[in-house]
Write a protein that holds these residues in place. Structure first.
Motif, mmCIF file in Angstrom:
data_model
loop_
_atom_site.group_PDB
_atom_site.id
_atom_site.type_symbol
_atom_site.label_atom_id
_atom_site.label_comp_id
_atom_site.label_asym_id
_atom_site.label_seq_id
_atom_site.Cartn_x
_atom_site.Cartn_y
_atom_site.Cartn_z
ATOM 1 N N LEU A 140 28.411 82.413 75.160
ATOM 2 C CA LEU A 140 27.234 81.510 74.693
ATOM 3 C C LEU A 140 25.886 82.157 74.770
ATOM 4 N N THR A 141 25.891 83.257 75.782
ATOM 5 C CA THR A 141 24.455 83.974 76.128
ATOM 6 C C THR A 141 24.272 84.854 74.761
ATOM 7 N N ARG A 142 25.372 84.949 74.063
ATOM 8 C CA ARG A 142 25.206 86.110 72.912
ATOM 9 C C ARG A 142 24.353 85.588 71.655
ATOM 10 N N ASP A 143 24.310 84.113 71.664
ATOM 11 C CA ASP A 143 23.533 83.503 70.633
ATOM 12 C C ASP A 143 22.162 83.246 70.931
ATOM 13 N N GLU A 144 21.318 84.029 70.328
ATOM 14 C CA GLU A 144 19.719 84.552 70.565
ATOM 15 C C GLU A 144 19.096 83.108 70.162
ATOM 16 N N PHE A 145 19.460 82.444 68.867
ATOM 17 C CA PHE A 145 18.692 81.312 68.452
ATOM 18 C C PHE A 145 18.926 80.160 69.248
ATOM 19 N N SER A 146 19.887 79.822 69.820
ATOM 20 C CA SER A 146 20.232 78.686 70.585
ATOM 21 C C SER A 146 19.512 78.826 71.787
ATOM 22 N N LEU A 147 19.360 79.933 72.541
ATOM 23 C CA LEU A 147 18.666 80.271 73.762
ATOM 24 C C LEU A 147 17.133 80.117 73.621
ATOM 25 N N GLN A 148 16.613 80.451 72.427
ATOM 26 C CA GLN A 148 15.168 80.504 72.177
ATOM 27 C C GLN A 148 14.916 78.966 71.901
ATOM 28 N N THR A 149 15.918 78.021 71.327
ATOM 29 C CA THR A 149 15.547 76.598 71.049
ATOM 30 C C THR A 149 16.010 75.630 71.882
ATOM 31 N N ASN A 150 16.478 75.984 73.077
ATOM 32 C CA ASN A 150 17.023 75.118 74.287
ATOM 33 C C ASN A 150 16.284 75.595 75.431
ATOM 34 N N TYR A 151 16.020 74.501 76.050
ATOM 35 C CA TYR A 151 15.311 74.764 77.506
ATOM 36 C C TYR A 151 16.454 74.920 78.269
ATOM 37 N N ILE A 152 16.385 76.232 78.955
ATOM 38 C CA ILE A 152 17.758 76.562 79.869
ATOM 39 C C ILE A 152 17.166 77.243 81.395
ATOM 40 N N GLU A 153 15.979 76.807 81.578
ATOM 41 C CA GLU A 153 15.281 77.411 82.738
ATOM 42 C C GLU A 153 16.302 76.757 84.206
ATOM 43 N N PRO A 154 16.719 75.634 84.226
ATOM 44 C CA PRO A 154 17.776 75.073 85.307
ATOM 45 C C PRO A 154 18.852 76.124 85.484
ATOM 46 N N GLU A 155 19.489 76.286 84.092
ATOM 47 C CA GLU A 155 20.529 76.856 84.092
ATOM 48 C C GLU A 155 20.394 78.461 84.645
ATOM 49 N N VAL A 156 19.390 79.065 84.260
ATOM 50 C CA VAL A 156 18.966 80.421 84.693
ATOM 51 C C VAL A 156 18.981 80.370 86.148
ATOM 52 N N GLY A 157 18.402 79.143 86.859
ATOM 53 C CA GLY A 157 18.590 79.230 88.322
ATOM 54 C C GLY A 157 19.695 79.001 89.132
ATOM 55 N N VAL A 158 20.494 78.476 88.367
ATOM 56 C CA VAL A 158 22.148 78.383 88.763
ATOM 57 C C VAL A 158 22.667 79.716 88.650
ATOM 58 N N LEU A 159 22.485 80.555 87.586
ATOM 59 C CA LEU A 159 23.239 81.597 87.550
ATOM 60 C C LEU A 159 22.592 82.624 88.671
ATOM 61 N N LEU A 160 21.345 82.474 88.988
ATOM 62 C CA LEU A 160 20.740 83.418 90.007
ATOM 63 C C LEU A 160 21.081 83.139 91.469
ATOM 64 N N LYS A 161 21.403 81.815 91.519
ATOM 65 C CA LYS A 161 22.106 81.359 92.837
ATOM 66 C C LYS A 161 23.596 81.867 92.788
ATOM 67 N N LEU A 162 24.290 81.758 91.793
ATOM 68 C CA LEU A 162 25.661 82.227 91.963
ATOM 69 C C LEU A 162 25.689 83.842 92.004
ATOM 70 N N ALA A 163 24.792 84.456 91.528
ATOM 71 C CA ALA A 163 24.795 85.916 91.684
ATOM 72 C C ALA A 163 24.160 86.441 92.849
ATOM 73 N N ARG A 164 23.713 85.450 93.767
ATOM 74 C CA ARG A 164 23.294 85.657 95.094
ATOM 75 C C ARG A 164 21.886 86.485 95.074
ATOM 76 N N ILE A 165 21.021 86.245 93.956
ATOM 77 C CA ILE A 165 19.840 87.114 94.043
ATOM 78 C C ILE A 165 18.945 86.083 93.683
ATOM 79 N N GLU A 166 18.876 84.835 93.976
ATOM 80 C CA GLU A 166 17.725 83.996 94.186
ATOM 81 C C GLU A 166 17.365 84.051 95.401
#
Length: 594
Positions: A73-99
């Motif tokens: 889903l992250t390949r869709d640039e248009f949807s990433l620009q038109t949706n608020y995804i900040e919380p989800e980015v935080g989740v990914l940072l936590k899962l990657a252990r770089i938060e």
């Protein structure tokens, strides 16, 4: 995806999720066009359903499949620009252990290791615990399942960082750089794939976000950490054994990050020079280790190392050569003979291997690797008709080396401009390095043309006569016009040693009188002289006819006859007969030169 399947994902049906996601991931593995997902908010609903699963610790075994779907889903640039995804980015940072919170990294890797050792001792005293990165501090990295989740999360973040400026800024706000750098510098063991995607994310952040470069270099002293890590990576590659592809991939990504960081150095000159000297020494070892370029991946490592060297000041490139081991051993043996201990020392010295390539008491093997890389690039460029600009990094490094150190200039001159023997062909004809560089002098590609001209001119110690000798006046005329030395005057301010490097061979001396300086070779005399048999009146008539023809070309704007002014640059003439006014002075100058 069917509505029923989406509802099962939203309901977190653990029994059905693996089947649904397995089908989705295999069906859309190569999906790049997301028009079907933009109707009825399908992309947004699927996105939220997946992160609902990722936020549930009880469904941890399903996280790799979920992250795989998120990566699609992250390949869709248009949807990433038109949706608020900040919380989800935080989740990914936590899962990657770089938060991370605001980490304070020590100034050097050694201080960090000391800090970590103290932390481990403290944890042992307390009975052991998990670190903030979710792994023990006893030197063991994450488990296999943890590493898989971390890698998949990093892949998603790489896509997001590439697609979204907001995501890049959020990574900086949440100190992702700090956490990655700490993980890189840690004494813990990590899977190679995790290290690779750490570097991939770091590369994208530093390439696309100028603030990331500045923070990594100044606030985190990242170049010091990465130089140490590069040195450690080289130490992992056993001498005589072929490195693994994973090791080479990590080194390539690390070199790309370091290139980004050093592209616009913001540190003070003294700090930057100290770091650059150390980095150049490590890059020298890298060139020596992979200089054979036995595989495409090893060649890629050398390519990235050369790109990084273009960002290092010329004064630091002297670290590319070392004092020859032979010279040092000779001194030691002489000293031992004087003290009566020469037997054991001589035996030990005989067992040690001397340097591979000694020139003027310096090991210049790294320069030989650069020249071999240039030769291979030239062959590849001719075979594949690839871009000339791919050659500019290695030429830039060679120019810097030639300018910065006398020994390096002498060696490069010996390899690129050896003493002339056969001058029957023009300088641009042939397959030697001199021939290739002479061909570049007349290219329309300005960057490559200027680099080739500067390299040849520096190797000639900016001596106009010597440049004409090796390239011909016609090939070098563009350089002379640019520098204002068309009249072959000496270059002001040229700072070179006074020792002479120019020794003409006997073959060259025998043909010297027949050399046409414009062509740079012996001009064939097979054609008869058209002036033979003409009277003086006929010669004068033909000369005036030539003047009239040139004047017609000038009036038509086709050519612009010019004289060389006092600054050594061409000055257009108002009339062709003005050339006669300068003839006596030119004849006088020619007599002085001869």
């Amino acid at each position: 995806m069917e509505v029923e399947q989406l509802k099962r994902l939203e309901a977190k049906d653990a029994a059905q999720i693996p089947l649904i996601l397995g089908e989705f991931n295999s069906k859309h593995a190569d999906l790049l066009i997301f028009d079907a997902f933009r109707t009825d908010s399908l992309w947004h609903d699927l996105w939220r359903a997946l992160f609902g699963i990722l936020e549930d610790a009880h469904l941890a075994t399903l996280h790799p499949q979920c992250l795989n779907a998120v990566r699609i889903l992250t390949r869709d640039e248009f949807s990433l620009q038109t949706n608020y995804i900040e919380p989800e980015v935080g989740v990914l940072l936590k899962l990657a252990r770089i938060e991370a919170t605001a980490l304070k990294l020590p100034a050097t890797p050694d201080e960090l290791k000391q800090q970590q050792e103290e932390q481990r001792q403290k944890e042992r005293a307390q009975g052991g615990s998990e670190t903030e990165n979710g792994r023990g501090s006893g030197g063991e990295g994450p488990s296999e399942s943890q590493a898989e989740v971390m890698c998949e999360a990093l892949k998603c973040l790489c896509n997001l960082v590439y697609q979204s400026a907001d995501c890049r800024r959020q990574c900086l706000r949440q100190h992702a750089l700090d956490a990655i750098l700490k993980r890189v510098a840690s004494a813990m063991r990590h899977p190679s794939v995790l290290e690779y995607y750490d570097m991939k994310l770091l590369f994208l952040l530093t390439a696309l976000e100028p603030a990331a470069r500045s923070r990594l270099q100044i606030d985190l002293n990242g170049l010091t950490y990465m130089t140490k890590w590069l040195d450690d990576k080289l130490g992992e590659v056993s001498a005589g054994e072929a490195p693994s592809e994973d090791q080479l991939n990590i080194i390539c990504e690390l070199l790309k990050v370091m290139f980004n960081v050093t592209s616009a150095p913001d540190k003070s000159p003294n700090e930057n020079e100290i770091q650059s000297l150390h980095l150049t020494g490590v890059l020298r070892e890298l060139l020596l280790r992979f200089g054979a370029m036995a595989t495409d991946k090893e060649r890629a490592v050398v390519t990235h190392a050369i790109n990084l060297l273009t960002n290092i000041s010329g004064s630091c490139l002297t670290e590319l050569t070392l004092r020859c081991a032979n010279d040092a051993e000779a001194v030691e043996q002489q000293r031992d003979k004087e003290t009566g201990r020469d037997g054991a020392r001589a035996k030990a010295a005989g067992s040690r291997q001397c340097c591979a390539l000694c020139f003027e008491k310096r090991n210049v093997r790294s320069l030989a690797v650069l020249l071999q890389y240039l030769r291979q690039s030239l062959q590849q460029q001719e075979a594949e008709a690839s871009s000339h600009e791919l050659l500019s990094p290695v030429l830039t490094v060679l120019v810097k080396c030639a300018r910065s150190d006398r020994v390096m200039r002498h060696f490069l001159r010996q390899e690129i401009l050896p003493p002339l023997r056969d001058v029957s062909q023009r300088p641009e004809i042939g397959q030697e390095l001199r021939n290739h560089l002479c061909r570049f002098l007349t290219l329309p590609a300005m960057i490559l043309r200027d680099l080739a001209a500067e390299l040849l001119f520096v190797l000639c110690k900016e001596d106009v006569g010597r440049m004409i000798k090796y390239t011909g006046y016609g090939n070098a005329a563009g350089l002379f016009a640019k520098r204002g030395i068309l009249d072959c005057r000496r270059v002001e301010g040229a700072d070179y040693s006074s020792d002479s490097e120019d020794s003409d061979t006997e073959e060259y001396k025998q043909q010297q009188q027949g050399i046409n300086p414009v062509l740079g070779c012996v001009e064939p005399r097979s054609k008869p002289n058209p002036l033979d048999g003409m009277s003086e009146e006929q010669k004068e008539y033909e000369a005036m006819q030539l003047v009239n023809l040139i004047e017609q070309l000038r009036q038509g704007g086709i050519v612009k006859p010019a004289l060389i002014d006092k600054d050594g640059r061409p000055q257009p003439l108002e009339h062709i007969l003005q050339l006669q006014e300068e003839l006596p002075q030119q004849q006088l100058d020619q007599k002085r030169k001869t």
